[in-house]
Every structure is written in C-alpha cells, then in structure tokens.
Design a protein around this motif. Structure first.
Motif, PDB file in Angstrom:
ATOM      1  N   GLU A  35       0.829  -1.210   0.000  1.00 48.27           N
ATOM      2  CA  GLU A  35       0.000   0.000   0.000  1.00 48.27           C
ATOM      3  C   GLU A  35       0.865   1.263   0.000  1.00 48.27           C
ATOM      4  O   GLU A  35       0.521   2.263  -0.624  1.00 48.27           O
ATOM      5  CB  GLU A  35      -0.926  -0.007   1.222  1.00 48.27           C
ATOM      6  CG  GLU A  35      -2.043  -1.021   1.157  1.00 48.27           C
ATOM      7  CD  GLU A  35      -3.278  -0.449   0.502  1.00 48.27           C
ATOM      8  OE1 GLU A  35      -4.010   0.314   1.145  1.00 48.27           O
ATOM      9  OE2 GLU A  35      -3.493  -0.761  -0.692  1.00 48.27           O
ATOM     10  N   ILE A  36       1.980   1.205   0.712  1.00 47.47           N
ATOM     11  CA  ILE A  36       2.878   2.363   0.756  1.00 47.47           C
ATOM     12  C   ILE A  36       3.495   2.605  -0.618  1.00 47.47           C
ATOM     13  O   ILE A  36       3.566   3.741  -1.099  1.00 47.47           O
ATOM     14  CB  ILE A  36       3.981   2.166   1.811  1.00 47.47           C
ATOM     15  CG1 ILE A  36       3.371   2.057   3.207  1.00 47.47           C
ATOM     16  CG2 ILE A  36       4.976   3.335   1.769  1.00 47.47           C
ATOM     17  CD1 ILE A  36       4.375   1.748   4.299  1.00 47.47           C
ATOM     18  N   VAL A  37       3.935   1.525  -1.259  1.00 41.46           N
ATOM     19  CA  VAL A  37       4.531   1.642  -2.597  1.00 41.46           C
ATOM     20  C   VAL A  37       3.525   2.248  -3.570  1.00 41.46           C
ATOM     21  O   VAL A  37       3.861   3.131  -4.377  1.00 41.46           O
ATOM     22  CB  VAL A  37       4.994   0.257  -3.108  1.00 41.46           C
ATOM     23  CG1 VAL A  37       5.367   0.336  -4.586  1.00 41.46           C
ATOM     24  CG2 VAL A  37       6.177  -0.238  -2.292  1.00 41.46           C
ATOM     25  N   ALA A  38       2.274   1.798  -3.496  1.00 40.14           N
ATOM     26  CA  ALA A  38       1.237   2.267  -4.419  1.00 40.14           C
ATOM     27  C   ALA A  38       0.869   3.724  -4.198  1.00 40.14           C
ATOM     28  O   ALA A  38       0.515   4.444  -5.135  1.00 40.14           O
ATOM     29  CB  ALA A  38      -0.004   1.393  -4.284  1.00 40.14           C
ATOM     30  N   ASN A  39       0.977   4.201  -2.939  1.00 39.35           N
ATOM     31  CA  ASN A  39       0.511   5.544  -2.627  1.00 39.35           C
ATOM     32  C   ASN A  39       1.610   6.577  -2.381  1.00 39.35           C
ATOM     33  O   ASN A  39       1.395   7.772  -2.589  1.00 39.35           O
ATOM     34  CB  ASN A  39      -0.390   5.502  -1.379  1.00 39.35           C
ATOM     35  CG  ASN A  39      -1.717   4.830  -1.642  1.00 39.35           C
ATOM     36  OD1 ASN A  39      -2.650   5.458  -2.145  1.00 39.35           O
ATOM     37  ND2 ASN A  39      -1.822   3.553  -1.306  1.00 39.35           N
ATOM     38  N   LYS A  40       2.785   6.127  -1.956  1.00 36.74           N
ATOM     39  CA  LYS A  40       3.828   7.089  -1.599  1.00 36.74           C
ATOM     40  C   LYS A  40       5.202   6.789  -2.199  1.00 36.74           C
ATOM     41  O   LYS A  40       6.075   7.638  -2.213  1.00 36.74           O
ATOM     42  CB  LYS A  40       3.973   7.142  -0.068  1.00 36.74           C
ATOM     43  CG  LYS A  40       2.708   7.554   0.667  1.00 36.74           C
ATOM     44  CD  LYS A  40       2.883   7.504   2.164  1.00 36.74           C
ATOM     45  CE  LYS A  40       3.807   8.586   2.665  1.00 36.74           C
ATOM     46  NZ  LYS A  40       3.855   8.658   4.142  1.00 36.74           N
ATOM     47  N   GLY A  41       5.413   5.552  -2.615  1.00 37.92           N
ATOM     48  CA  GLY A  41       6.740   5.148  -3.048  1.00 37.92           C
ATOM     49  C   GLY A  41       7.307   4.136  -2.068  1.00 37.92           C
ATOM     50  O   GLY A  41       6.688   3.839  -1.049  1.00 37.92           O
TER      51      GLY A  41
END
Length: 429
Positions: A103-109
């Motif tokens: 989820e972090i990769v998809a939304n923030k990097g």
C-alpha cells in the motif's frame, strides 16, 4: 433480594439508568404506601442506592473507549510517538494500524523500513495496546465497519495536518461523516521527509563504504576550512526545527524511579535514527532486571565517534525516541563516555550491558575502554543483538535509492513548506 437471579433488572439499570431509576423510585414509593396497609413488600429506596444493600455485591466496569490510529510509521521518530501518545489520551485503549509495504509503494513510493521493522517500532511504544497488521492506506467503508464491529473501535484519530489520497480526497472523510473522528495536534519540527532530507544532505559530503560513513580526502580538506556546524544539522541546510521543552520530556517520561529492591540495568549509546535494532536490544536488556536506565551520548561525543555529520538526530530528539520505548524506565540525557564507579553507585546499577552489533568507527582507536570499571566489578554483560540493523545501514538504504527519494522528497518538501507558511496555532499537546 438475590442479585444473580434478577440479572434482567441489573441489565436494565446498567444500560437504561434514567428509565429504570424512575421505575425503581415509583416502586419504592409504592412500597411505603402499601406497607401501611400491610400489603406487598417492596424494597425501600435507600436499599437500592449505591453503597447500600446489594449494590456492593457486584459492580460493572465502564466500557473502555477504544481509539484507532493508522500510519506507515516509516523512519519512525518522536513525532510519531507523540501522535500516538495524544491518541491514547483520547481513549482507554489504543489500536494502531500499520500500513502494508504494498500500500505504501502504491501511494507514496518505496518504504525505507520493512513491515517487520515498522511493527517492532510500533509495538515497542509504551502507549500502544494492539496492532493491526497490513492496514489499508485509505479507510474504506468496509474497513471502517470492520473497525467498529470487529475491533470495537469508538473513534478514529488523525493529526491536524491534511491527509489526502492520490485523487485529492480526504482519507478520513467517511469517519468524519459518521461522527467517529477525532483530531490531535501535529508535532512540530520533525517529519519522515525531514529525516530523509538530513540523510540525503549528509550523503553529499560523505563517502559510504562497507564499514560506515567515512569522509573522503577532498572532503576532509574542505572540512578544515569550514566553520563547525551543530551536531544533528546537515551542512546543506537541514537544520532541526524541534524546540525541546521540559513539558514534552515529562509527557514521555514514566515519572518514577526504581524500587528499593529493583535490579537496575544500564545500557548506553547514540541511539541515532531510532530503529528496530534499538527496540530489540532494549527489550533484551530490560529482561535482566526490573528497571532499565539508558545513557544517551551527547551530540559532541557522537560527532567525535562517527564524524562531524553525525548524529542525524540531536540529543533531545534522540532522548524522546528512547523514552517512548515501553522497555525504558529512565534516560540520562548526555551520558558520559565512561561508566565510572561513582555513576554505578549513584544509580545503584546492578548490570552494565552492551550489544554485539554497533556502529564501526575508527575514532574508537585510542579511546579508553568505557566499560573498564563495570568489567572489573564483574557486572558487565555482552548481549547478543537480536537484529543486525544499524543507523548507517538504514541511511544506506536511502542513499542506495538516492534518485527515488530525492524526487519523492521534493514533492513532500513543497507541501511541508506550504503547511508552515499557512500554519496557525492549534491547541493541544
């Protein structure tokens, strides 16, 4: 009257006190009038009041207020800790959702720390009661209902800084709509973006080798001509904005000393860029006694050991991070390099410990053994470090992906600059 045989009555009194109070008052008055005529026997009013008769046999506890706060908690710092401290103050039990790597990769990097490392940091905080693993980045209606029904959450908490989804919508709009949202004050002077910026700025002036951060010959030459900078302050403009106060330290402190028979365990270090390795070694140290005292080196000591660009976090920032750990009872802010006999007597130290994993530094050559005294007294212990992670290894992850983090930080720095330009006073802790 038998309490256990009349559960329906007490359920009614517990959940509908005003309605049931009126009924019982009426019944008591009827009891007074009917007793005059020798009629039915009904308990009189005093017998039904708290502190009289059957009320002392069994009492019901008030339902605890459960609050929820989520986050990525990447490069966790004292600002995260203070947010969770404030959240806990709004309820009785704090449940924390840790957003998944995906989820972090998809939304923030890409996150700097793994899920396992972030979980260790969150679980190690003294204010956290439960953790939900792999929480979603956005609170959907389905997940919100799960929070309310499965996890019995009463309120969802977030800071006063805006949290927007990639499409620009408010991540907490649903919680606000149903009236189950509460807000806390953002901790000024620090952010994950700020910390990444400090690391990237430091990387411009140091060469990263396998054994840590070593200044190149050119940089050593340039260094000699420069005016010395404060520790915790990168030379490319990343100055800590944190303003330490005695009140903040009190808020993070346990506020009590060891008992007369408690074994006091002492461990010291820089504890820079507080990470999962720190949490685990502190947990291991705490298991040797009943009171854990942590010595935190001064900025000057850390700079002498690791170079002028360290520490990344200044003394007060590092102290708050350590104080927030559930395994820590007290800290010495600016601890001496050597553990002396006087120090051992002053704090009634039973064991002095040190982990097997530490930052390597050529500056240690020529320095006296800091543990010579406790070794001579037979109270020194070497603890096997549960994790191999170090401050340098965390920093190297960011430097290895330099371009990604520079690009990500540029966007975040712009939003943070705007926040500070438009900043207004917000009451809170």
């Amino acid at each position: 009257m038998d309490y256990e045989s009349n559960n329906w009555m007490w359920e009614g009194m517990y959940y509908y006190p005003h309605l049931f109070g009126g009924i019982m008052l009426t019944a008591a008055l009827l009891g007074l009038s009917t007793s005059y005529f020798g009629g039915i026997s009904v308990p009189t009013l005093p017998y039904l009041l708290p502190g009289f008769g059957i009320f002392h046999k069994k009492t019901r506890g008030k339902k605890p207020v459960r609050v929820y706060m989520d986050g990525c908690f990447d490069l966790m710092h004292y600002g995260h800790a203070n947010a969770l401290r404030q959240a806990k103050a709004l309820g009785d039990e704090l449940v924390v959702g840790v957003v998944s790597d995906e989820e972090i990769v998809a939304n923030k990097g890409p996150p700097v720390l793994s899920m396992e490392e972030r979980l260790a940091l969150v679980s190690g905080l003294k204010w956290v009661d439960e953790v939900i693993v792999k929480a979603p980045y956005a609170i959907t209606e389905e997940f919100m209902n799960q929070l309310f029904n499965k996890h019995k959450i009463d309120y969802i908490i977030h800071g006063d800084d805006p949290c927007l989804l990639p499409d620009g919508t408010d991540a907490y709009a649903l919680a606000k709509k149903v009236g189950r949202y509460k807000q806390i004050k953002r901790t000024e002077g620090v952010s994950s973006t700020d910390i990444v910026g400090r690391i990237l700025a430091s990387a411009k002036a140091v060469k990263v080798l396998e054994d840590g951060f070593i200044l190149s010959d050119t940089e050593k030459s340039n260094n000699a001509k420069e005016i010395p900078v404060q520790a915790g302050q990168a030379k490319v403009g990343y100055v800590s904005q944190f303003l330490p106060t005695s009140r903040r330290i009190v808020q993070f402190s346990n506020g009590k000393g060891p008992g007369p028979n408690d074994r006091v365990v002492y461990i010291d270090g820089a504890f820079d860029l507080f990470h999962a390795g720190h949490v685990e070694i502190l947990k291991t140290a705490r298991q040797l006694g009943e009171f854990l005292l942590v010595g935190i080196y001064s900025d000057q000591t850390v700079s002498e050991l690791r170079g002028s660009h360290f520490p990344l976090m200044n003394l007060h920032e590092r102290s708050l991070s350590v104080l927030s750990c559930r395994y820590v009872d007290e800290v010495i802010i600016g601890a001496p390099w050597e553990v002396t006999n006087d120090m051992i007597k002053t704090f009634n130290i039973s064991f002095v410990v040190h982990g097997t994993v530490a930052e390597s530094s050529s500056a240690l050559n020529g320095k006296s053994d800091p543990y010579a005294v406790p070794k001579s007294m037979g109270i020194f212990r070497v603890l096997e470090s549960p994790k191999t992670i170090t401050t340098s290894s965390v920093a190297q992850r960011i430097i290895a992906n330099h371009e990604i983090y520079v690009k990500r930080n540029a966007k975040k720095e712009a939003s943070e600059k705007k926040y500070y330009e438009e900043k207004k006073y917000v009451s809170g802790d």
